[in-house]
Design an enzyme around this catalytic site. Sequence first.
Site, PDB file in Angstrom:
ATOM      1  CB  ALA A  57     -12.114  -0.941  -2.516  1.00  0.00           C
ATOM      2  CD  GLU A  58      -4.359  -0.793  -2.210  1.00  0.00           C
ATOM      3  OE1 GLU A  58      -3.435  -0.406  -1.847  1.00  0.00           O
ATOM      4  OE2 GLU A  58      -4.804  -1.631  -3.053  1.00  0.00           O
ATOM      5  CB  THR A  59      -7.714   5.018  -1.214  1.00  0.00           C
ATOM      6  OG1 THR A  59      -6.777   4.890  -2.250  1.00  0.00           O
ATOM      7  CG2 THR A  59      -7.594   6.446  -0.783  1.00  0.00           C
TER       8      THR A  59
END
Length: 136
Positions: A57-59
């Site tokens: 998700a962060e990527t």
Amino acid sequence: MTDDVEKVARLGLGELGESMGIEILEASADRMVGRMPVAGNRQPFGLLHGGANVVLAETLGSIAAALHGGPEKVPVGIEINATHHASATEGYVTGTATPISRGRTLATYEVVIVDDAGRRTCTSRITCLLRDRPGA
């Protein structure tokens, strides 16, 4: 491969993203889609580690924010709120990031991650702080 996916490929996923096998399928500031294999990212008891969902998700959120900011902006800080719904046990998980709000200094994305059966494994809200790129 679209131009934006090629841009992301040139930017690179970073060592962690590459080691987890994250692959970008679609890339623009309006929609990021990526996937990651469950194998290799599981806890010893065979389930996808919750932290692996967060890394995916962060990527996706941070790359989308970088594409939104353009070459004169750089994401410098990320706030993430994640809710884990289920654990994947095999195959891939696929994440889709879409914008909630975007401005000159902040970009916020919702990222929904599903397993191969379409079952939601994680929902995240990611806010990236955008700063002027030095020398831009």
